[in-house]
Write an enzyme that holds these catalytic residues in place. Structure first.
Site, PDB file in Angstrom:
ATOM      1  N   LYS A   1     -13.596 -10.926   3.330  1.00 31.93           N
ATOM      2  CA  LYS A   1     -12.715  -9.781   3.074  1.00 31.93           C
ATOM      3  C   LYS A   1     -13.517  -8.476   3.132  1.00 31.93           C
ATOM      4  O   LYS A   1     -14.375  -8.227   2.282  1.00 31.93           O
ATOM      5  CB  LYS A   1     -12.079  -9.960   1.688  1.00 31.93           C
ATOM      6  CG  LYS A   1     -11.281  -8.795   1.202  1.00 31.93           C
ATOM      7  CD  LYS A   1      -9.918  -8.712   1.845  1.00 31.93           C
ATOM      8  CE  LYS A   1      -9.171  -7.473   1.355  1.00 31.93           C
ATOM      9  NZ  LYS A   1      -7.968  -7.207   2.145  1.00 31.93           N
TER      10      LYS A   1
ATOM     11  N   LYS B   1       1.409 -12.167   3.511  1.00 22.85           N
ATOM     12  CA  LYS B   1       2.744 -12.000   2.916  1.00 22.85           C
ATOM     13  C   LYS B   1       3.620 -13.217   3.237  1.00 22.85           C
ATOM     14  O   LYS B   1       4.336 -13.730   2.377  1.00 22.85           O
ATOM     15  CB  LYS B   1       3.414 -10.728   3.446  1.00 22.85           C
ATOM     16  CG  LYS B   1       2.646  -9.481   3.033  1.00 22.85           C
ATOM     17  CD  LYS B   1       3.280  -8.208   3.568  1.00 22.85           C
ATOM     18  CE  LYS B   1       2.281  -7.084   3.495  1.00 22.85           C
ATOM     19  NZ  LYS B   1       1.648  -6.924   2.178  1.00 22.85           N
TER      20      LYS B   1
ATOM     21  N   LYS C   1      -3.303  -9.856  -3.048  1.00 24.23           N
ATOM     22  CA  LYS C   1      -2.288  -9.506  -4.057  1.00 24.23           C
ATOM     23  C   LYS C   1      -0.971 -10.252  -3.856  1.00 24.23           C
ATOM     24  O   LYS C   1      -0.268 -10.550  -4.819  1.00 24.23           O
ATOM     25  CB  LYS C   1      -2.062  -7.996  -4.104  1.00 24.23           C
ATOM     26  CG  LYS C   1      -1.283  -7.434  -2.935  1.00 24.23           C
ATOM     27  CD  LYS C   1      -0.057  -6.702  -3.385  1.00 24.23           C
ATOM     28  CE  LYS C   1       0.865  -6.338  -2.263  1.00 24.23           C
ATOM     29  NZ  LYS C   1       0.430  -6.272  -0.897  1.00 24.23           N
TER      30      LYS C   1
ATOM     31  N   GLY D   1       0.798  -1.227   0.000  1.00 24.24           N
ATOM     32  CA  GLY D   1       0.000   0.000   0.000  1.00 24.24           C
ATOM     33  C   GLY D   1       0.827   1.273   0.000  1.00 24.24           C
ATOM     34  O   GLY D   1       0.457   2.261  -0.640  1.00 24.24           O
ATOM     35  N   ASN D   2       1.975   1.246   0.701  1.00 26.30           N
ATOM     36  CA  ASN D   2       2.737   2.496   0.809  1.00 26.30           C
ATOM     37  C   ASN D   2       3.418   2.894  -0.502  1.00 26.30           C
ATOM     38  O   ASN D   2       3.951   3.985  -0.612  1.00 26.30           O
ATOM     39  CB  ASN D   2       3.776   2.418   1.948  1.00 26.30           C
ATOM     40  CG  ASN D   2       4.797   1.329   1.726  1.00 26.30           C
ATOM     41  OD1 ASN D   2       4.477   0.280   1.174  1.00 26.30           O
ATOM     42  ND2 ASN D   2       6.017   1.572   2.132  1.00 26.30           N
TER      43      ASN D   2
HETATM   44  P1  ADP Z   1       0.880  -3.637   2.468  1.00 29.46           P
HETATM   45  O1  ADP Z   1      -0.146  -2.555   2.475  1.00 29.46           O
HETATM   46  O2  ADP Z   1       2.278  -3.138   2.308  1.00 29.46           O
HETATM   47  O3  ADP Z   1       0.568  -4.773   1.526  1.00 29.46           O
HETATM   48  P2  ADP Z   1      -0.001  -4.288   5.176  1.00 29.46           P
HETATM   49  O4  ADP Z   1      -0.160  -2.870   5.655  1.00 29.46           O
HETATM   50  O5  ADP Z   1      -1.215  -5.069   4.917  1.00 29.46           O
HETATM   51  O6  ADP Z   1       0.935  -4.307   3.905  1.00 29.46           O
HETATM   52  O7  ADP Z   1       0.946  -5.127   6.157  1.00 29.46           O
HETATM   53  C1  ADP Z   1       2.160  -4.608   6.657  1.00 29.46           C
HETATM   54  C2  ADP Z   1       1.956  -4.329   8.139  1.00 29.46           C
HETATM   55  O8  ADP Z   1       1.823  -5.566   8.847  1.00 29.46           O
HETATM   56  C3  ADP Z   1       3.099  -3.669   8.870  1.00 29.46           C
HETATM   57  O9  ADP Z   1       3.052  -2.268   8.723  1.00 29.46           O
HETATM   58  C4  ADP Z   1       2.830  -4.087  10.337  1.00 29.46           C
HETATM   59  O10 ADP Z   1       2.155  -3.071  11.021  1.00 29.46           O
HETATM   60  C5  ADP Z   1       1.895  -5.280  10.232  1.00 29.46           C
HETATM   61  N1  ADP Z   1       2.312  -6.490  10.920  1.00 29.46           N
HETATM   62  C6  ADP Z   1       1.463  -7.348  11.527  1.00 29.46           C
HETATM   63  N2  ADP Z   1       2.095  -8.384  12.057  1.00 29.46           N
HETATM   64  C7  ADP Z   1       3.419  -8.210  11.804  1.00 29.46           C
HETATM   65  C8  ADP Z   1       4.600  -8.962  12.108  1.00 29.46           C
HETATM   66  N3  ADP Z   1       4.545 -10.107  12.775  1.00 29.46           N
HETATM   67  N4  ADP Z   1       5.786  -8.480  11.671  1.00 29.46           N
HETATM   68  C9  ADP Z   1       5.862  -7.321  10.983  1.00 29.46           C
HETATM   69  N5  ADP Z   1       4.773  -6.559  10.668  1.00 29.46           N
HETATM   70  C10 ADP Z   1       3.559  -6.998  11.068  1.00 29.46           C
HETATM   71 MG    MG Z   2      -1.052  -1.381   4.076  1.00 30.09          MG
END
Ligand code: ADP
Ligand code: MG
Length: 311
Positions: A127, A273, A211, A9-10
């Site tokens: 979802k 992930k 994704k 997302g970022n």
């Molecule tokens: P993106 O939008 O990049 O696809 P998400 O925001 O859905 O990713 O997921 C990333 C987030 O997951 C991190 O910012 C963190 O806050 C959270 N997170 C939850 N559990 C964990 C973990 N065990 N280790 C690292 N991050 C984690």
């Molecule tokens: Mg995100």
């Protein structure tokens, strides 16, 4: 070296998750600077990306404009965001490559992913998508066949199926573009979910594919040498958010699966992930890395991030 890079997302919104056009363009510029560094090492790169906030915005437009222009289904929203984000990412990458004097061409591909109507997600959608609505407005949409859930104080939220991607139908087109030297943006949002009808025809379906799981499957089909899941943290973490938190560096896939089974990774964020990384390693025997955008060159070399390796 062929890299399948999944952008979180970022890479498409600002730090607070805002998705105004200027926020998306600025985030894409930062992300594509990282991709350009990767290309300078001589790597082949296929980029995929999320689309949650963008689809959320389209759903609000659908709702607000329903009396004037016909709402479009979720699979159309997916296609629209693949095209728009593909265009934004291509523009940003082209500019960065020109600035560095790197001669590579970019392309974006509207990409479909096959799912099954037998997927449990269709009987029990999980979802959450779009914005919260008050109960009476949600009730109206339930009458139109949508599934909405009471989320307490914030209001009601639509939930849809998040089915398993079974095949990336347009992977051969991605492959052809990669072979021709293009940096390809493909399978955004996990792919546009389609089902195969009895007569063989494909039909778009209202669902959302994860994704990162889509990226793992595309990486397998393209014989990628590494899957890089780029998010906003440099590592997956054990006991995340506690004083005993511990970053995971290089780890074997069975150990990572054991950590996942112990519940270290939140289901709506880090969980998928880790699942995607482990699947990629299991199906290809190649490494997968979870890290932040700034670290992707080191990640491809296995030097930084959470590097999941075959046992
Ligand atoms: P993106 O939008 O990049 O696809 P998400 O925001 O859905 O990713 O997921 C990333 C987030 O997951 C991190 O910012 C963190 O806050 C959270 N997170 C939850 N559990 C964990 C973990 N065990 N280790 C690292 N991050 C984690
Ligand atoms: Mg995100």
């Amino acid at each position: 070296m062929r890299v399948l890079l999944a952008l979180g997302g970022n890479a498409m919104t600002n730090a607070e998750g805002r998705a105004r056009p200027e926020d998306q363009i600025a985030a894409a510029e930062v992300a594509m600077a990282a991709v350009a560094s990767l290309l300078e090492t001589g790597a082949e790169v296929v980029v995929t990306h999320g689309n949650g906030p963008q689809v959320g915005n389209l759903l609000v437009k659908n709702e607000l404009a329903a009396a004037v222009v016909p709402p479009v289904p979720l699979d159309w929203c997916g296609a629209q965001t693949q095209a728009t984000l593909g265009f934004v990412l291509m523009d940003a990458l082209d500019a960065e490559l020109a600035r560095r004097g790197v001669d590579r061409r970019t392309a974006a591909l509207v990409t479909r992913a096959l799912v099954s109507l037998d997927d449990p997600g269709f009987t029990k959608p999980t979802k959450p998508i779009g914005r919260y609505l008050p109960a009476d407005e949600a009730a109206l949409l339930v009458e139109h066949g949508e599934t909405w859930e009471d989320r307490g104080e914030k209001g009601w939220r639509r939930v849809v199926a998040s089915p398993e991607p079974l095949e990336i139908l347009d992977a051969p087109a991605v492959q052809a573009l990669v072979d021709a030297g293009f940096v390809v943006v493909a399978n955004g949002g996990g792919g546009i979910p389609v089902v195969r009808e009895a007569d063989g025809r494909l039909r778009g379906i209202e669902a959302v594919i994860d994704k990162d799981l889509g990226a793992a499957l595309l990486g397998d089909r393209l014989s990628a040498d590494v899957l890089v899941v780029a998010t906003d943290v440099p590592h997956a973490v054990l006991r995340y958010g506690t004083p005993e938190a511990e970053e995971i560096g290089r780890v074997e896939v069975s150990q990572m699966e054991a950590y996942a089974a112990e519940g270290h990774f939140a289901s709506g964020s880090m969980g998928p992930k880790v699942e995607a990384a482990c699947r990629f390693v299991r199906t290809t025997g190649k490494p997968a890395v979870i890290t932040d955008l700034d670290s992707i060159v080191g990640a491809v070399e296995g030097r930084t991030g959470t590097v999941v390796l075959p046992d």
